[in-house]
Design a protein around this motif. Sequence first.
Motif, PDB file in Angstrom:
ATOM      1  N   UNK A  24      30.630 -40.211  16.530  1.00  0.00           N
ATOM      2  CA  UNK A  24      32.303 -40.304  16.315  1.00  0.00           C
ATOM      3  C   UNK A  24      32.612 -39.058  15.304  1.00  0.00           C
ATOM      4  N   UNK A  25      31.992 -38.392  14.317  1.00  0.00           N
ATOM      5  CA  UNK A  25      32.341 -37.194  13.880  1.00  0.00           C
ATOM      6  C   UNK A  25      32.452 -36.073  14.996  1.00  0.00           C
ATOM      7  N   UNK A  26      31.244 -36.152  15.793  1.00  0.00           N
ATOM      8  CA  UNK A  26      31.366 -34.990  16.965  1.00  0.00           C
ATOM      9  C   UNK A  26      32.383 -35.049  17.797  1.00  0.00           C
ATOM     10  N   UNK A  27      32.875 -36.194  18.419  1.00  0.00           N
ATOM     11  CA  UNK A  27      33.845 -36.389  19.253  1.00  0.00           C
ATOM     12  C   UNK A  27      35.392 -36.279  18.389  1.00  0.00           C
ATOM     13  N   UNK A  28      35.519 -36.698  17.277  1.00  0.00           N
ATOM     14  CA  UNK A  28      36.757 -36.676  16.726  1.00  0.00           C
ATOM     15  C   UNK A  28      37.062 -35.038  16.232  1.00  0.00           C
ATOM     16  N   UNK A  29      36.138 -34.175  15.758  1.00  0.00           N
ATOM     17  CA  UNK A  29      36.174 -33.225  15.284  1.00  0.00           C
ATOM     18  C   UNK A  29      35.975 -31.974  16.365  1.00  0.00           C
ATOM     19  N   UNK A  30      35.294 -32.364  17.560  1.00  0.00           N
ATOM     20  CA  UNK A  30      35.038 -31.515  18.492  1.00  0.00           C
ATOM     21  C   UNK A  30      34.071 -30.359  17.987  1.00  0.00           C
ATOM     22  N   UNK A  31      32.938 -30.741  17.466  1.00  0.00           N
ATOM     23  CA  UNK A  31      31.994 -30.189  16.961  1.00  0.00           C
ATOM     24  C   UNK A  31      30.717 -30.143  17.547  1.00  0.00           C
ATOM     25  N   UNK A  32      29.844 -29.172  17.377  1.00  0.00           N
ATOM     26  CA  UNK A  32      28.262 -29.536  17.815  1.00  0.00           C
ATOM     27  C   UNK A  32      27.602 -30.827  17.325  1.00  0.00           C
ATOM     28  N   UNK A  34      24.827 -30.950  15.913  1.00  0.00           N
ATOM     29  CA  UNK A  34      24.144 -30.450  14.661  1.00  0.00           C
ATOM     30  C   UNK A  34      25.095 -30.393  13.747  1.00  0.00           C
ATOM     31  N   UNK A  35      26.382 -29.559  14.064  1.00  0.00           N
ATOM     32  CA  UNK A  35      27.449 -29.711  12.850  1.00  0.00           C
ATOM     33  C   UNK A  35      27.863 -31.400  12.366  1.00  0.00           C
ATOM     34  N   UNK A  36      27.969 -32.041  13.493  1.00  0.00           N
ATOM     35  CA  UNK A  36      28.298 -33.402  13.070  1.00  0.00           C
ATOM     36  C   UNK A  36      27.155 -34.069  12.112  1.00  0.00           C
ATOM     37  N   UNK A  37      25.779 -33.792  12.491  1.00  0.00           N
ATOM     38  CA  UNK A  37      24.974 -34.607  11.939  1.00  0.00           C
ATOM     39  C   UNK A  37      24.998 -33.954  10.580  1.00  0.00           C
ATOM     40  N   UNK A  38      24.960 -32.613  10.209  1.00  0.00           N
ATOM     41  CA  UNK A  38      25.161 -31.982   8.815  1.00  0.00           C
ATOM     42  C   UNK A  38      26.222 -32.641   7.979  1.00  0.00           C
ATOM     43  N   UNK A  39      27.570 -32.724   8.740  1.00  0.00           N
ATOM     44  CA  UNK A  39      28.593 -33.441   7.864  1.00  0.00           C
ATOM     45  C   UNK A  39      28.466 -34.795   7.507  1.00  0.00           C
TER      46      UNK A  39
END
Length: 72
Positions: A24-32, A34-39
């Motif tokens: 969800x974080x990866x798709x809504x924020x349009x990040x990689x 790894x970035x989503x996992x860290x967040x």
Amino acid sequence: MSDRVTDQAGNDKFGYTWGDARHYAQSILNVSAEEAATLVEDLATALGLEPYQIIQATPTDFADLKNRIAEQ
């Protein structure tokens, strides 16, 4: 074995997993991924959020949550 809290298996009280929260974080924020996992890891460890809480967040909420982490 990973040291990440969010690599643990299982579901929260609404049936969501950490994988759901990362996706969800990866798709809504349009990040990689790894970035989503860290967040998601930061939100879980610093603020004690569960997957269902992360999945309810808007992009503005994510910015506010990142600021809360930075203030700690």
